[in-house]
Structure formats: C-alpha cells, structure tokens
Design a protein around this motif. Structure first.
Motif, PDB file in Angstrom:
ATOM      1  N   MET A 168      -5.300   3.025  -1.428  1.00  0.00           N
ATOM      2  CA  MET A 168      -5.185   4.360  -2.025  1.00  0.00           C
ATOM      3  C   MET A 168      -5.395   4.301  -3.534  1.00  0.00           C
ATOM      4  O   MET A 168      -5.911   5.242  -4.127  1.00  0.00           O
ATOM      5  CB  MET A 168      -3.820   4.964  -1.686  1.00  0.00           C
ATOM      6  N   ARG A 225       0.254  -9.146  -1.476  1.00  0.00           N
ATOM      7  CA  ARG A 225      -0.583 -10.329  -1.631  1.00  0.00           C
ATOM      8  C   ARG A 225      -1.510 -10.240  -2.840  1.00  0.00           C
ATOM      9  O   ARG A 225      -1.888 -11.245  -3.416  1.00  0.00           O
ATOM     10  CB  ARG A 225      -1.289 -10.586  -0.310  1.00  0.00           C
ATOM     11  N   SER A 264      -6.400  -5.844   8.836  1.00  0.00           N
ATOM     12  CA  SER A 264      -6.459  -6.520   7.547  1.00  0.00           C
ATOM     13  C   SER A 264      -6.636  -8.015   7.756  1.00  0.00           C
ATOM     14  O   SER A 264      -6.206  -8.581   8.768  1.00  0.00           O
ATOM     15  CB  SER A 264      -5.207  -6.178   6.746  1.00  0.00           C
ATOM     16  N   GLY A 278       2.016   2.382   8.570  1.00  0.00           N
ATOM     17  CA  GLY A 278       0.677   2.522   8.008  1.00  0.00           C
ATOM     18  C   GLY A 278      -0.424   1.948   8.871  1.00  0.00           C
ATOM     19  O   GLY A 278      -0.262   1.729  10.075  1.00  0.00           O
ATOM     20  N   GLY A 322      -2.561  -0.795  -2.841  1.00  0.00           N
ATOM     21  CA  GLY A 322      -3.411  -0.835  -1.647  1.00  0.00           C
ATOM     22  C   GLY A 322      -4.706  -0.079  -1.855  1.00  0.00           C
ATOM     23  O   GLY A 322      -5.173   0.121  -2.982  1.00  0.00           O
ATOM     24  N   LYS A 346      -5.425   4.995  10.067  1.00  0.00           N
ATOM     25  CA  LYS A 346      -4.524   6.093   9.722  1.00  0.00           C
ATOM     26  C   LYS A 346      -4.897   6.651   8.360  1.00  0.00           C
ATOM     27  O   LYS A 346      -5.336   5.905   7.499  1.00  0.00           O
ATOM     28  CB  LYS A 346      -3.106   5.556   9.628  1.00  0.00           C
ATOM     29  N   GLU A 348     -16.115   5.660  -3.526  1.00  0.00           N
ATOM     30  CA  GLU A 348     -14.854   6.111  -4.142  1.00  0.00           C
ATOM     31  C   GLU A 348     -14.766   5.580  -5.571  1.00  0.00           C
ATOM     32  O   GLU A 348     -14.375   6.299  -6.497  1.00  0.00           O
ATOM     33  CB  GLU A 348     -13.644   5.605  -3.352  1.00  0.00           C
ATOM     34  N   VAL A 363       6.801  -7.569  -0.843  1.00  0.00           N
ATOM     35  CA  VAL A 363       5.865  -8.679  -1.018  1.00  0.00           C
ATOM     36  C   VAL A 363       4.437  -8.154  -0.908  1.00  0.00           C
ATOM     37  O   VAL A 363       4.068  -7.558   0.103  1.00  0.00           O
ATOM     38  CB  VAL A 363       6.100  -9.771   0.059  1.00  0.00           C
ATOM     39  N   LYS A 407     -15.141  14.939   2.078  1.00  0.00           N
ATOM     40  CA  LYS A 407     -14.581  14.931   0.726  1.00  0.00           C
ATOM     41  C   LYS A 407     -15.622  14.432  -0.278  1.00  0.00           C
ATOM     42  O   LYS A 407     -15.859  15.071  -1.319  1.00  0.00           O
ATOM     43  CB  LYS A 407     -13.352  14.014   0.702  1.00  0.00           C
ATOM     44  N   GLY A 454       0.858  -1.182   0.000  1.00  0.00           N
ATOM     45  CA  GLY A 454       0.000   0.000   0.000  1.00  0.00           C
ATOM     46  C   GLY A 454       0.894   1.231   0.000  1.00  0.00           C
ATOM     47  O   GLY A 454       2.117   1.126  -0.157  1.00  0.00           O
ATOM     48  N   VAL A 455       0.287   2.397   0.234  1.00  0.00           N
ATOM     49  CA  VAL A 455       1.095   3.616   0.147  1.00  0.00           C
ATOM     50  C   VAL A 455       2.198   3.624   1.210  1.00  0.00           C
ATOM     51  O   VAL A 455       3.322   4.091   0.954  1.00  0.00           O
ATOM     52  CB  VAL A 455       0.208   4.880   0.202  1.00  0.00           C
ATOM     53  N   GLY A 492     -18.474   3.453   1.761  1.00  0.00           N
ATOM     54  CA  GLY A 492     -17.644   4.582   1.355  1.00  0.00           C
ATOM     55  C   GLY A 492     -16.648   4.212   0.266  1.00  0.00           C
ATOM     56  O   GLY A 492     -16.419   4.977  -0.676  1.00  0.00           O
ATOM     57  N   ILE A 493     -16.073   3.027   0.374  1.00  0.00           N
ATOM     58  CA  ILE A 493     -15.064   2.647  -0.618  1.00  0.00           C
ATOM     59  C   ILE A 493     -15.753   2.365  -1.959  1.00  0.00           C
ATOM     60  O   ILE A 493     -15.198   2.643  -3.021  1.00  0.00           O
ATOM     61  CB  ILE A 493     -14.189   1.467  -0.113  1.00  0.00           C
TER      62      ILE A 493
END
Ligand SMILES: Cc1cc2nc3c(=O)[nH]c(=O)nc-3n(C[C@H](O)[C@H](O)[C@H](O)COP(=O)(O)OP(=O)(O)OC[C@H]3O[C@@H](n4cnc5c(N)ncnc54)[C@H](O)[C@@H]3O)c2cc1C
Ligand code: SF4
Ligand code: SF4
Lengths: 301, 652
Positions: free
Chosen positions: B178, B170, B498, B539, B176, B545, B358, B168, B411, B148-149, B354-355
């Motif tokens: 972002m 997955r 996760s 992260g 990720g 976060k 996006e 690595v 946002k 991820g970021v 929410g995702i």
C-alpha cells in the motif's frame, strides 16, 4: 563423433522442399551424423487424417515409429513440423490411458513407445549444440541480417512439442547467432502464415504472409530463415502473389535454416539446393563466392 | 456400562429414508444398552431435556446420539450430558444424516447402515474414559508478522487495547504494497496520506516493538506460550544512532542500484532510506553494491554521517521473543509476466506492470508524478491496460482471480485521464469483477465519465512498431480481431503468495493451499483462524484481497487475539496423545512424524529417555499413534482399543 539416427523425410521433403532435405543431409554429414531413413516409411496422414479421425493419424505415424523402434533407434528426426506433429500425436495417444488401448489395437504391431521424435531445429540445439556449430563455422554471415520465422507447429502445441517457448521461441535465433548473422527481435516469429489457405483463399495468405514479409522488410532483413516446408512455400513461392495482393515489393529470400547454417559451414550453395528457391538469395551466392576466394587466398599465404 | 441411545429423525431429513424406529429397536438389543428411543429434533431444547431426563431416570453412564455430523452438534450434546452429570467424553455421535440419509434413497440399505453406525458408536463408547481438560496460563503479548496495511491495523488495534505488540517486518520499512500505491479505489484518496499516519502511530506507540529488516528464524511452543527467534539482518548502520538525515545517501558514490521501492524504474544508492515516509526512517547499506564491501574502499558514508552511525562490521543478530498469540500478515507478491512471452515484458521497456504504473503515477515516484514512459520519457497518449496477466489462466498455473486488478485498472485509467486529459485509455478484459461497495459504480465512471474504452477479449501479442507498441487482440463482443497502437502498455499482473510463504508456514505449522496462500480454519465461519490454535491470519497472505478487506481482517484477527487474551488461562483439549512410559522404547519415531513438534524427550531417573507429549501443542492428529511400533503412544478418545472395537463391530 559418429552417430546414426532414424530419419523421417515425409512427402514435402521429396517434393517441394527438396532443398530442405539436401541441406539437412549436408550439415549432418559435417557433424558425423548418419541419417538412416525409416525402412518402408509411410505417409504421416498430414492434415486430412487427423481431421477425419485423430486415431487414424496416430496409427499411421505409429507404424513409422514402431518400425524405427524395431530397427533399434531411440530417436527419430524429421525436418517437417507437420510430420513431427503427427509423430508426436502417436506418442501422445500411446501415453494417454484413454486412447492407448485403441491405438495399439489399430497399430497391431509391437510398440514400446520409448522412441523420441524431434525436429531438425531441436536436434541441432540439443544433440549437436550451438557451441559445436559455432566452432565449425568457416564463413560467418557477418553483416547479414536474418529474421527467424518459426511458424505455428515447431514449438506448438507446447504439450506436443516439448521444446522451446511456444509464444516467444529463441532456438532459431540462437542458431542464426551462432553462424554470425545479425538477428533482430522478430515480433512475428510465430504469427500465422495462412498455412494451407494458400490453395483455397489466396486473399488470406496475401494478408497474413504479407504482414510477416512487411515486418521483415521493416526490420531491414536480408533474409527470412524458416524450418517448415509449408511456411517456406507461402513466404517464398507465393511472395509474388502477395506482392500483387499488397501492391508492394519485398524481394526477400526465404531460406531454410539448414541452408544458412550449411553455407556458414562452408558447403557449396548448389549442394544445399539454394538455387531452388523462388526468390533468389543473390547476396548469399555472392558471399559464398567471396568467402571462398578469401579462404583460398588465406590458405595460399 | 449403562448406555442410552437416541436416534434422531431430524424432522424428515433422516426419517424419510431411514427407519429410525428400527434403528432404535436394534440398538435396544445391544449389550449394555439399557435405553433407546427416537426423537424428532434431538438437538432442540426439549430433545436435550429428554436426554437429561433419561440419564437420571435410567442412571445412564454413557450416551450415543445417532443424528447429524458431529461438526455442528457434538459440542451441543456434550454440554447436554455434562449438565446431567456425565463427563462430556462419555458421549458418542453416529452420523446417520450426512453419511446415510442424505446420500441414498434406499430405505432398507440406509436403515442397515444406520444400525451398523450405531453399533460401532456403542462399541467405542464402552471403552470411553472420562477426560478432563487442563489449563495453562496465557502470555498476553502478541506478535504480528508482516507490516503491510493488514499487519499495521492488527498491531494498532492490539496496542490500543493495551497489549504488548511485537511487529516483525522483513523489509527496511513497514507499509507493504500500500505504501507503493498512488491513489486508492474506489474513492481515489491518496494512499500515503491515509497509510502514513497509521505508520507513524506504529512508531510512536510505546507498547509496539518494531523489528524491521528482520525475519522469523524459528517458532516453538503453543497457544498462549510461543517462543519466536527473530533474525535481525545486518543493516550496517546503528539504528539507535541513525537520525535519518539522509546525508550518507546523498554522498554515496555507488549510484547504480535499482530502486526496489520504485519497482526498478529508478536508481538509488548503496546506502539508502527506502522512501521519505519510511518507518523506521533509517539508512541501510546494501552490501552487494557498497564499494566498501565490493572493493574494500570508499567509506564515505562513515566519514559524512553526523551521528557516527555506520558499522561496516555489523552482523546478523538473533533475538528471542515470548508471545501468547501470532498474527500472520505477510501479504502477497506479484506474478512475473515474462511467462507470457507474447507480451514482451522485460523485452519492451514500455510494457510495464500495474505496480510500476502506481510508482509512475505517484508524486514520490521515479518521475515526480508526471506520467512518462520508461523508454524515452515521453508523455504517453495511448495507454493500453491488459487484465488477468497471470490470473484466471490455468496454463500458467494461476486459475484463480486476483480480485483487485479490475478495480485498479479502472483507477489507473481514471488517473491517466486526469493527468493527461487528451490521452486515450483502452482496457482489454475478460469480465469485470467489481463486487465491493461502490465498486461497480467506480468502473462505470471510468467507462462513462472518463470514456475509457473497454474491450472484452484477450491480447494475443504485443510488438513494437517504430517507437510505439501494437497490441493485437480480440474483441469477443464484436467477434473481430483488433489492433491498438499504444505508447505504453500496463499489464495487470496477478497476485500470488508472498515469497517464502511456504517456508514460513512450515515454521509456524500452519497449512497453505496449492498456490502458497495460508489456509483459514473454515472458509466461511473461521476466516482468520488457522488450524493451529493461537495463530491467526490477516490480509492478502490468505488470498488476494483489497485494502478494505485486508484492514477488516487485520481488525478481526486482533479481536480474536483479544478474545483469547480476555482469560488468564486457557482450557486445552484432552483429546491429545499420551505416552505409556513403560511401553515406550525411545525410538523417537513419534518425534519425527509429529507435524506440530508436540513431542519431545523427557529424561527419567538414571538418564532413561522417554517420549513426552506437550498436551497444549498436540493437535490430536494421531500420526504418532499410528507410527509408534509398540503402541506406547495413544491418542486419547481415539485409542487403538476404541478404533478396533468399532472395526470389530462392523465386521461382526
Ligand atoms: C497495482 C496495484 C494497485 C492496487 N490498488 C489498490 C487500491 O487502489 N485499493 C485497494 O483497496 N487495494 C489496492 N491494491 C491491493 C493492495 O495492495 C492490497 O490489498 C494490500 O496491500 C494488502 O495488504 P497486506 O498487508 O495484506 O499485504 P502487503 O501489502 O503485501 O504487506 C505484507 C507485508 O509483509 C511483509 N512480509 C512478507 N513476508 C514476510 C516475512 N516472511 N516476514 C516478515 N515480513 C514479511 C512484506 O514485506 C510487507 O511489508 C492494489 C494492488 C496492486 C498490485
Ligand atoms: S547519515 Fe547517518 S544518521 Fe544520517 S541517515 Fe545516514 S546513517 Fe542515518
Ligand atoms: S514412537 Fe512410541 S516408542 Fe518411539 S519414542 Fe515415540 S512413544 Fe516412544
């Protein structure tokens, strides 16, 4: 299958909700369940007892449980969710280490707390089973739309009820599906009916019950299935009041789920107390009559 | 042994409720104690000099300081005695502040307890041995788990510094969560425009080895020398040959595969490249849907692939990598809102997360960046956002705040207004958490400039009405119930650990909290270190976060690795277990209990087995010491003798 379980009728069942009692007893017969009334049972205390003092309510119901236990039962079934909550409340007091001692002292009877308390809906789902009910259906409710209304106590508070989802329950949906009814998703299945405000503030019940009836009407329900004497009273007996309050007409029969199941099992409407309802379920009488005719015809050929 | 005792007054912190003079006097009467005194601030420069002076003047062989918690100042005093020529382990500390003076005002009882603690420390010190750290070489390669970021940032920072990096991931592509976002708060810059270049950098840096579609199989070793087995899952496409042209995807006839990248709002094929900017941009076959695997026919991709890259017979492959440090950056997953039956998620198609929103907002999303609702593709006019779905709610086991939802709701509401100017947005919230730089201003903009309606209160129910949804809730500021009719409802589902985080933590021997987030070594002072030396965190795997914080942690973790790698060897603590081979009966109990895998079998001449401690892996927890039946394994500096001496002194 023959089984005997303890039965706690409670006061509504002997009065305004006689047909609930009748239909519960009738369908239990079909499944070989013998209901044994708890000997010398007393009032569960209803709303006043636990408002005045929760331990009083716990002790009142505790006596009923203790008697049932002493007779040798491990399960007590009650059709009334209010009584159920009281019974569960005493089991909760027994389990809570901060209350247990006071509870047992007031109860002043031997009590082991082994016994389980269930509603008729939980009993049908867990002890008899949806499949078994489906197998015994003689007159499926084909083409009839029924919405299930659970009210507030049947699955709540979750810690007490320990049954089904508190906000989006499905047990009654499944039972109605088993007897062949069309069961649309009923968004107001756990909305408040106004409960005892029916006596003090008719406007509140007019508003709350009105919403439920309206939603059922919008979903083109032929009937609303219930499992609580108080809900039934607000939705059925007060339906005329609500209609006047909202200035619209509903005419939706509000039927105990046990009556609906009973009918599908081939039990006579009269034995199920269907004639006692305020809003008459005429289509059901019709269906039952036609079903019988067809049934007789089939047998002859 | 010649012992000196120094009783600290800590200004008035200790002296006000402990008679330090009496403590020093009692110490003076103890056997082996040749010098005892009090001092106002023992940790100060003159205080330390006083210790050093006494060591020389009285020829001391061991020192006890009765003062504060050893957490802060044990290293200080160890250095002080070492400067005066003592071994640093010939030092003991008695905590008479946190354990005595700060917890009671009873001067008499405190003084007694302080004396007891000093007696115990002296008793233990008599059994202390000089201990010496050993040194091991560091393998200066770093592994980063999770692309991820946060992981990307850590990988790039390490690579820029010239380290060999093994990354690595997955999934089939890095990026990720972002990578799935449309724009980012608080600046509304396009997520893939700022992340994309970083992803490309990862692909282009020669010193980064990327294992995508791979997972950690096992980890062994210790700081400076880890051995990691990586399972490269079968993609059924030879990635060295695949050019990412996408012809296979176009021609694949299995079209009813829910697209994970689009949060199941659209379909992809059984062979697919996850998204246009994917790194690596390679195709992967999903055998659950591939007709070759399910029905034994088709084979179209194999025929059309110009690079002849399809390999239906591919199997998983396990590769081994040796690294000196590991950064874990496995991010988060999202709460399943079906726990809230009353919201009807999964039941009503226009109640989304929410995702998912996006993805709807994104130009590369299921509707090409046009806001449409999933049920009928209509443009919504009334959009309701519900905050804290699976956050700050103990009844669903998520009492913590997810930290980012208040911000991304603001946002998304702003973006909704930008896309559909005549739309109306409503936000049901509990409180607004916007503590970052320019964050509160951002939420105010949503409210004031964009006219988003903020309603403080919870939603009790969502139900359908015609083709719309009624959101029924409470406005707790007005104290009234309200109902809002909406075309689309967005649930701000909370952040959770996760999937598979616990299993990974167990492989790495790092701790996690009750929710599955990895635990930092110290919540304030060591935020990216774990309890296991050489393993760092970055992260959202450590807790919810946002991107700025994740990136900052990615860089912080990289800097910790660089600091570790700045030396060629590392000193290892001698406070570890060690085996007395003569007493060891080879029962293997220690190997079973050791949570760090620090004990293994060693074969002596004649095939005799004995337990052996890998000093560099041992964390000094003492479990083996307590377990060993013949007491053959002892934790240095906390041996049975030392602990018994303390207890005996206490009971004397
Ligand atoms: C709807 C929504 C909108 C958001 N909008 C914003 C915003 O506008 N601005 C902002 O600052 N933040 C925003 N955020 C927060 C942002 O998504 C996170 O801060 C950021 O993604 C955290 O990055 P990460 O690298 O820690 O985790 P992730 O993005 O979750 O990346 C973790 C990576 O590790 C991989 N992984 C997981 N487990 C393993 C394993 N066992 N082995 C190998 N790899 C593994 C995953 O596949 C993934 O690629 C938003 C979050 C949500 C839910
Ligand atoms: S067709 Fe071949 S080269 Fe092109 S993306 Fe598919 S597997 Fe890769
Ligand atoms: S527990 Fe003790 S005796 Fe058993 S193997 Fe380990 S060191 Fe040897």
């Amino acid at each position: 299958m023959f089984r005997e379980i303890a039965y706690y009728p409670g006061c509504s069942i002997e009065g305004t909700a006689k047909e609930f009692d009748e239909s519960v007893r009738e369908i239990c017969k079909v499944f070989g369940i013998s209901l044994r009334e708890i000997p010398d049972w007393n009032c569960c205390g209803s709303t006043p007892a636990h408002i005045y003092e929760p331990l009083l309510s716990a002790a009142l119901s505790g006596r009923n449980l203790a008697i049932a236990e002493s007779v040798g039962f491990d399960k007590v079934m009650t059709p009334c969710p209010g009584c159920l909550k009281a019974l569960k409340g005493s089991l909760e007091a027994f389990r809570d280490p901060t209350k247990k001692e006071d509870f047992l002292r007031i109860l002043n009877m031997p009590f082991e707390g082994r016994i389980k308390a269930v509603s008729i809906v939980q009993f049908l789902i867990e002890d008899i089973g949806v499949d078994e009910i489906e197998r015994n259906v003689v007159f499926p409710l084909e083409g009839i739309t029924v919405v299930p209304y659970y009210g507030c106590l049947l699955t709540r508070p979750p810690k007490f009820a320990e049954f089904d989802d508190p906000e989006q329950p499905t047990s009654m949906d499944r039972l109605l599906g088993a007897v062949g009814a069309k069961v649309p998703h009923f968004p107001f299945k756990t909305e408040c009916c106004g409960a005892t405000y029916g006596v003090l503030r008719k406007d509140i019940v007019g508003k709350l019950t009105g919403r439920i009836l309206k939603m059922a009407q919008d979903l083109k329900a032929d009937a609303i299935a219930v499992a609580c004497p108080l809900c039934q009273q607000n939705l059925d007996l007060r339906q005329g009041q609500v209609e006047r309050y909202r200035k619209e007409s509903f005419e939706i029969p509000v039927i105990y789920i046990t009556q609906i199941i009973g009918l599908a099992l081939g039990i006579e409407p009269k034995k199920l107390g269907l004639h006692r309802l305020a809003v008459k379920p005429n289509f059901l009488f019709e269906m039952s009559r036609k079903g019988k005719e067809n049934f007789v015809l089939e047998k002859q050929t | 042994m010649r012992i000196g005792v120094f009783v600290c007054q800590c200004g008035t912190n200790i002296a006000s409720t402990v008679d330090t003079e009496r403590v020093a006097e009692a110490a003076r009467r103890l056997p082996d104690v040749v010098y005892s005194t009090t001092y106002v601030y023992t940790c100060s420069e003159p205080g330390q000099q006083e210790i050093q002076r006494a060591i020389e003047a009285y020829n001391l062989q061991g020192v006890v300081v009765a003062a504060c918690s050893p957490r802060m100042h044990e290293p200080t005093f160890r250095r002080a005695v070492e400067k005066a020529g003592l071994n640093r382990y010939m030092f003991e500390m008695a905590n008479i502040r946190e354990h005595v003076s700060w917890i009671s005002n009873d001067r008499e009882a405190n003084t007694k307890k302080a004396i007891e603690l000093v007696r115990m420390a002296v008793a233990k010190l008599r059994f202390n041995q000089p201990l010496f750290p050993s040194r091991v070489a560091i393998n200066k390669r770093v592994m980063i788990i999770g692309g991820g970021v946060a992981g990307i940032q850590a990988a790039l920072d390490c690579a820029d510094a010239g380290l060999q990096v093994v990354l690595v991931e997955r999934k089939a592509s890095i990026g990720g969560k972002m990578a799935q976002l449309d724009k980012t708060f608080p600046t509304i810059d396009c997520s893939s425009c700022i992340l994309g270049p970083k992803m490309v950098d990862v692909a282009q840096k020669e010193n980064i080895t990327l294992y995508a579609y791979s997972e950690i199989e096992s980890v062994s070793g210790y700081v400076g020398n880890f051995t990691v087995k990586i399972r490269k899952k079968a993609t059924y496409v030879d990635w060295t040959a695949c050019t990412g042209c996408g012809v296979c995807m176009e021609k694949c006839p299995s079209r009813k595969v829910l697209d994970e990248f689009n949060e199941e709002l659209s379909f992809t094929r059984a062979i697919s490249i996850p998204f246009p900017q994917a790194i690596p941009k390679k195709a992967t076959i999903n055998p659950k849907y591939c007709l070759h695997f399910t029905k034994g026919k088709c084979g179209i991709c194999s025929k059309v692939c110009p690079a002849k890259a399809i390999r239906y017979d591919m199997t998983d492959e396990v590769v081994t990598e040796e690294v000196g440090a590991i950064i874990v950056a496995t991010g988060y997953d999202l709460f399943d809102p079906s726990a809230y039956g009353e919201y009807g998620a999964g039941q009503y198609r226009d109640v989304i997360t929410g995702i998912q929103y996006e993805r709807i907002l994104s130009a590369s999303g299921p509707f090409g960046g046009h806001i449409k609702r999933p049920s009928d593709g209509k443009e919504p006019k009334d959009v309701v956002f519900i905050a804290c779905v699976g956050s700050r709610d103990a009844s669903v086991g998520r009492p913590y705040c997810s930290g980012v939802c208040c911000m991304y709701i603001a946002k998304q509401a702003i973006l909704t207004k930008d896309h559909i100017p005549d739309s109306r947005c409503y936000v049901f919230y509990m409180d607004i958490r916007a503590p970052g730089k320019n964050y509160d201003e951002f939420v105010r903009r949503a409210q004031e400039e964009y006219g988003v309606q903020y309603i403080r209160g919870r939603v009790g129910k969502i139900y359908p009405k015609g083709d719309r949804l009624v959101v029924q809730g409470m406005d707790t500021l007005l104290g009234v119930q309200i109902e809002v009719e909406a075309d689309l409802v967005v649930l701000a589902t909370g952040i959770e650990a996760s999937k598979g985080a616990r299993e990974l933590a167990e492989k790495l021997h790092i701790s996690y909290d009750q929710y599955g987030f990895f635990m930092e070594n110290h919540p304030k002072l060591r935020p990216v270190e774990t309890n296991t030396a050489g393993i760092y965190l970055a992260g959202a795997c450590q807790g919810p976060k946002d991107i700025p914080a994740s990136v900052a942690q990615g860089s912080a973790a990289a800097s910790k690795v660089l600091a570790l790698f700045a030396r060629d060897t590392i000193e290892t603590s001698p406070q570890v277990a060690s085996v007395n081979e003569r007493a060891c009966i080879a029962c293997g109990k220690c190997i079973e209990v050791c949570p760090y895998g620090a004990i293994r079998w060693k074969e002596l001449k004649g095939g005799i087995k004995k337990a052996e401690v890998l000093a560099t892996v041992c964390q000094g927890c003492g479990l083996c010491n307590a377990t060993c039946p013949p007491k053959a394994i002892q934790l240095q500096h906390a041996t049975d003798n030392q602990i018994l001496a303390e207890i005996e002194e206490l009971c004397a």
